[in-house]
Design an enzyme around this catalytic site. Sequence first.
Site, PDB file in Angstrom:
ATOM      1  CB  CYS A 128      -0.933   0.001   1.198  1.00 37.46           C
ATOM      2  SG  CYS A 128      -1.939  -1.491   1.296  1.00 37.46           S
ATOM      3  CG  HIS A 269      -3.329   3.077   1.790  1.00 34.18           C
ATOM      4  ND1 HIS A 269      -3.905   2.589   0.649  1.00 34.18           N
ATOM      5  CD2 HIS A 269      -3.371   2.070   2.702  1.00 34.18           C
ATOM      6  CE1 HIS A 269      -4.278   1.339   0.858  1.00 34.18           C
ATOM      7  NE2 HIS A 269      -3.970   1.001   2.093  1.00 34.18           N
ATOM      8  CG  ASN A 299      -6.771  -1.219   1.481  1.00 34.94           C
ATOM      9  OD1 ASN A 299      -6.084  -0.885   0.514  1.00 34.94           O
ATOM     10  ND2 ASN A 299      -6.251  -1.571   2.640  1.00 34.94           N
TER      11      ASN A 299
END
Length: 344
Positions: A128, A269, A299
């Site tokens: 990420c 993020h 996500n």
Amino acid sequence: MSSEDAMEPMSAQFFTGLGVAITGSGSATPETNLDNAALSQIVETSDEWISTRTGIRQRRLSSAYGSLNEIAAQAAQNALEMAGVSPQEVDLIILATSTPDDLFGTACLVQARLGATKAVAFDLTAACSGFVFGLVTAAQFIRTGVYQTIVLIGADVLSRWVDWGDRRTCVLFGDGAGAVVIQANARDRLLGFELRSDGSQNASLTLAYQGQAHPLLENLAIAQGTFSPIGMNGQEVYRFAARQVPEVIEKALFRANLSVEQIDWLLLHQANQRILDAVAQRLKIPNEKVISNLANYGNTSAASIPLALDEAVRQGKVQANHIIASSGFGAGLSWGSAIFQWGR
Ligand code: ACO
């Protein structure tokens, strides 16, 4: 110095005279949408649980026949169009991903799809944090004068590696791609950065290879296997992000000679709304300055920052000269922050 110059923050970090600018953004997501109600038919969960704990309401999933390189190339194409750059002008393509179509690398497939015949292409794996790590990597090639035009893509198809029987993880993730065009520029728009890793906490978040001994000769065995689904200690990851992300943003801001008040947008993020809220609160950044689109996508790992950036740019929220504090964080563990100004 003109009055315009006086208002520009000067990059204090490794500035060699060759500047970096983000001149276009693009994104692409698979068509298939899975909302929390539909997900509740797969595992024992509810829209109420997922949305109050994470802020996520739906996610896009790649079809059984979809590929990473397809959405990555589409996002890149959209970014090139915004920047007014043709694929043949691109010197380098960096594909930040943890879910390649091919373990030997997927960036070359993206290069072929784009017709970016001059470009060299490679994958970068930093989970990420991949987009922020990729942005800083791209900037080094420009600042040293080696390349002028770079496409950076963050793309992931985590649905391939989620355990769809594990309600603690499968509710969190989605598939998508985002991209930016990064070009040499008279003014340096990458104002500061800080990158960090801590492998001692690797076990908190894994998508690890699991091999089993496979004998070849009497005294010779190699391992063969595949990757285990995503494993995560949710509370540890939450604590890590809430503690480290504000700190790394403050360090990057220090390198940029900027204060928190000078940030126009906080672009994290998109892991979880509670993490976004905790970081903003810790930095005393008001909610109106926090970019969030995770309700719609979940996500999406390396894709989440450029996907959210692209939406904010196309909605007219992010405008020329706005200062954006971005931060990626995740498996590794790895985390980092890049402070940049939008536009040339
Ligand atoms: N639906 C319903 N119940 C659930 C679900 C679900 N999807 N998932 C877990 N539960 C249950 C658990 O079984 C547990 O029940 P129990 O008390 O009877 O045992 C209860 O809910 C609480 O579980 P916890 O794991 O303690 O839930 P928590 O409040 O910690 O929330 C969450 C979980 C949302 C994952 C949280 O830990 C978090 O936000 N962590 C951050 C991790 C993250 O965002 N990771 C993303 C990937 S990493 C990255 O991108 C950086």
